[in-house]
Design an enzyme around this catalytic site. Structure first.
Site, short mmCIF file in Angstrom:
data_model
loop_
_atom_site.label_atom_id
_atom_site.label_comp_id
_atom_site.label_asym_id
_atom_site.label_seq_id
_atom_site.Cartn_x
_atom_site.Cartn_y
_atom_site.Cartn_z
N HIS A 307 0.75 -1.12 -0.09
CA HIS A 307 -0.01 0.09 0.08
C HIS A 307 1.03 1.20 0.05
CE1 HIS A 307 -3.18 2.88 1.16
NE2 HIS A 307 -4.02 1.92 0.70
N ASP A 364 -7.97 -5.59 0.36
CA ASP A 364 -8.49 -6.17 -0.99
C ASP A 364 -8.15 -7.58 -0.68
OD1 ASP A 364 -9.59 -4.30 -2.56
OD2 ASP A 364 -7.61 -3.43 -2.90
N1 ACO Z 1 4.00 -7.87 -4.57
C1 ACO Z 1 5.61 -7.92 -4.76
N2 ACO Z 1 6.33 -6.98 -4.67
C2 ACO Z 1 5.73 -5.62 -4.30
C3 ACO Z 1 4.24 -5.47 -4.33
C4 ACO Z 1 3.38 -6.64 -4.35
N3 ACO Z 1 2.14 -6.70 -4.28
N4 ACO Z 1 4.02 -4.25 -3.77
C5 ACO Z 1 5.06 -3.49 -3.84
N5 ACO Z 1 6.09 -4.46 -4.17
C6 ACO Z 1 7.55 -3.92 -4.17
C7 ACO Z 1 7.90 -3.43 -5.51
O1 ACO Z 1 8.40 -4.15 -6.61
C8 ACO Z 1 8.90 -2.21 -4.94
O2 ACO Z 1 10.27 -3.23 -4.90
P1 ACO Z 1 11.50 -2.10 -4.83
O3 ACO Z 1 11.63 -1.46 -3.95
O4 ACO Z 1 12.62 -3.35 -4.82
O5 ACO Z 1 11.59 -1.89 -6.57
C9 ACO Z 1 8.52 -1.81 -3.72
O6 ACO Z 1 7.73 -3.08 -3.12
C10 ACO Z 1 7.59 -0.75 -3.51
O7 ACO Z 1 6.69 -0.64 -4.53
P2 ACO Z 1 5.97 0.62 -5.20
O8 ACO Z 1 5.31 0.01 -6.33
O9 ACO Z 1 6.87 1.68 -5.43
O10 ACO Z 1 4.87 0.94 -4.19
P3 ACO Z 1 3.62 1.83 -4.49
O11 ACO Z 1 3.66 2.52 -3.22
O12 ACO Z 1 3.81 2.94 -5.45
O13 ACO Z 1 2.47 0.95 -4.58
C11 ACO Z 1 0.77 -0.52 -4.88
C12 ACO Z 1 1.42 0.26 -4.00
C13 ACO Z 1 0.12 0.03 -6.17
C14 ACO Z 1 -0.54 -0.89 -3.72
C15 ACO Z 1 1.58 -1.90 -4.83
O14 ACO Z 1 2.04 -2.19 -3.39
C16 ACO Z 1 0.91 -2.88 -5.38
O15 ACO Z 1 0.98 -2.75 -6.73
N6 ACO Z 1 0.27 -3.85 -4.73
C17 ACO Z 1 -0.57 -4.94 -5.71
C18 ACO Z 1 -1.89 -4.46 -6.24
C19 ACO Z 1 -2.93 -4.10 -4.89
O16 ACO Z 1 -3.20 -5.03 -4.12
N7 ACO Z 1 -3.58 -2.91 -4.88
C20 ACO Z 1 -4.54 -2.34 -3.99
C21 ACO Z 1 -4.16 -1.44 -3.14
S1 ACO Z 1 -5.13 -0.80 -1.83
C22 ACO Z 1 -6.37 -0.14 -2.49
O17 ACO Z 1 -6.20 0.42 -3.60
C23 ACO Z 1 -7.77 -0.27 -2.06
#
Ligand code: ACO
Length: 437
Positions: A307, A364
């Site tokens: 998140h 979620d």
């Molecule tokens: N699985 C594996 N790795 C992940 C995940 C995941 N679900 N989420 C983030 N990471 C990793 C990224 O690869 C990144 O790694 P790095 O630092 O080595 O490059 C690090 O964690 C940070 O990730 P970002 O994408 O920069 O984080 P951001 O805050 O931009 O994204 C998000 C947040 C979009 C929710 C992301 O965690 C994601 O895509 N999660 C999966 C989709 C999801 O569950 N979305 C629902 C969110 S809650 C809502 O909207 C109600």
């Protein structure tokens, strides 16, 4: 002297002071509204990770602690003690209702739960496999055409009515579309039922037959709606505020918000979680997919994890986990999916990749499992999110309307394209002359 932050431009050793503004809770912000005027520069903040785009008194999140407050009330307390409509009232009216107020509010929502029958014709225009989120987006944009004329959007009474109409009509639109796709007879709202029970009734009922709706199902869906009611300046709410800043119709703002919510990085994640759990299929396959999620060269992500704001367990996910377990006991949920989900959570909470990046289950992760247990079709999961989030969006839109000096949202960019390479520079006057020849 007020607290300030000083920015020094090392190219010319010039310094500029910017005021620090303190909120009631959470990090202070640096007011950089004069930055461009003072320095001729913009800030660069991909995805607005460090930018506050407005002042708001609706919702507060402490992502480090895993805390969520609506108008000062903790979400875990609300989930334990209140129903969805209490929270809708709280968001819209800025206070919790007493019994009388809640009763009147209920009645008002019931009266407004019907939709103009002409809107049913809209459903015929969509192909059979149209995604319900796309349909809902179109329906809400269409709804604006019924409430455009003679409305004074600067009158708080009128926009409160628009908010109540939206919350009241969304379940009806969602259920009607589902019945339409399935070829089932449309079921009209039952005014003797509560808000959440009525939605399940419109989804499940058939003429001359008994409809079975268990109290635990109503409680589960009601809590789920409440947990989605607002979440400060997330992508869809920011979309609603952005469109709102142009003074567009409120339902046009909400329709845009639905578009933003649909994406699987946001509200579409609950649908993706279930699809991913089904794809993983069995506990034996979990390790393989965890490895994929950790692989930098693999775009695969664990849906329902991570998140932007929470760097701790999402408090909503905690409540949903309890609810999910209660549902397992009382009505049963596909146990294989639960086993796969539990194994993923177990690994993710102990694996260094997830711990070091603060990747915890988000709202979620369990909401999809709960909705599946309630027999809500997977493609409608994000629609449930919309039903829950609509009051939050409207509260944010109303707050925008109440605030003075609202500026149209218009960010800047760091241009990285070609410089002017036009062979012969053509100014506006030349264009006019040439076209006259
Ligand atoms: N699985 C594996 N790795 C992940 C995940 C995941 N679900 N989420 C983030 N990471 C990793 C990224 O690869 C990144 O790694 P790095 O630092 O080595 O490059 C690090 O964690 C940070 O990730 P970002 O994408 O920069 O984080 P951001 O805050 O931009 O994204 C998000 C947040 C979009 C929710 C992301 O965690 C994601 O895509 N999660 C999966 C989709 C999801 O569950 N979305 C629902 C969110 S809650 C809502 O909207 C109600």
């Amino acid at each position: 002297m007020a607290n300030t932050v000083t920015l020094t431009d090392n190219r010319n050793a010039k310094s500029y002071d910017f005021p620090i503004l303190d909120g009631a809770l959470g990090p202070s912000v640096i007011d950089i509204s004069s930055l461009y005027k003072d320095t001729g520069m913009f800030t660069f903040d991909r995805g607005y990770t460090s930018t506050a785009m407005c002042r708001s008194s609706i919702t507060f999140i402490d992502g480090e602690k895993g805390e969520l407050l609506h108008r000062g009330y903790d979400i875990a307390w609300l989930a334990e003690n209140k129903i969805f409509l209490d929270v809708v009232y709280l968001l819209l009216h800025k206070k919790l209702p007493d019994d009388l107020e809640l009763n009147d509010f209920r009645k008002e929502l019931k009266i407004r739960s019907f939709i103009n029958e002409k809107m049913l014709k809209l459903f015929d225009a969509f192909p059979d496999r149209a995604h319900p989120m796309a349909v809902l987006q179109a329906c809400i944009a269409t709804l604006s055409t019924y409430y455009s004329r003679d409305m004074n959007y600067d009158d708080p009474k009128e926009y409160m009515e628009l908010a109540i109409r939206l919350v009241a009509k969304l379940p009806t639109l969602a259920a009607f579309y589902y019945r339409h796709v399935m070829g089932y007879p449309i079921v009209y709202p039952d005014l003797d039922r509560g808000f959440t029970e009525n939605f399940l009734y419109m989804m499940r009922s058939f003429p001359h037959s008994h409809v079975n709706i268990k109290p635990i199902e109503v409680k589960a869906l009601d809590t789920l709606l409440m947990l989605h009611a607002d979440h400060e300046q997330n992508a869809s709410t920011t979309t609603v505020r952005t469109v709102g800043s142009t003074h567009s119709h409120p339902y046009s703002c909400i329709s845009a918000g639905i578009g933003a919510l649909w994406g699987h990085a946001h509200g579409g994640a609950n649908e993706s979680v279930i699809k991913q759990l089904e794809m993983i299929g069995s506990v034996e396959n979990v390790d393989k997919y965890i490895k994929k999620a950790k692989d930098k060269d693999d775009p695969f992500r664990l849906m329902g994890f991570g998140h932007r704001v929470y760097k701790n367990y999402d408090p909503r996910a905690k409540v949903l986990k309890g609810l999910r377990n209660q549902l397992i006991d009382e009505i049963g949920i596909d146990s294989n999916l639960i086993k796969v989900a539990n194994r993923i959570e177990e690994i993710a909470l102990t694996d260094d990749y997830f711990i070091s990046r603060n990747l915890y289950p988000n709202v979620d992760f369990n909401s999809g499992l709960i909705l599946k247990a309630l027999n809500i079709p997977t493609e409608m999961f994000a629609v449930m999110f919309v039903m829950g989030r609509a009051p939050g969006w409207m509260a944010q839109w109303m707050e925008l309307k109440e605030q003075a000096n609202v500026k149209i949202v218009r960010p800047r960019q760091l241009y990285i394209g070609p410089k002017d390479i036009t062979p012969e520079h053509v100014g506006p006057k030349d264009v006019e002359l040439k076209s006259r020849k």
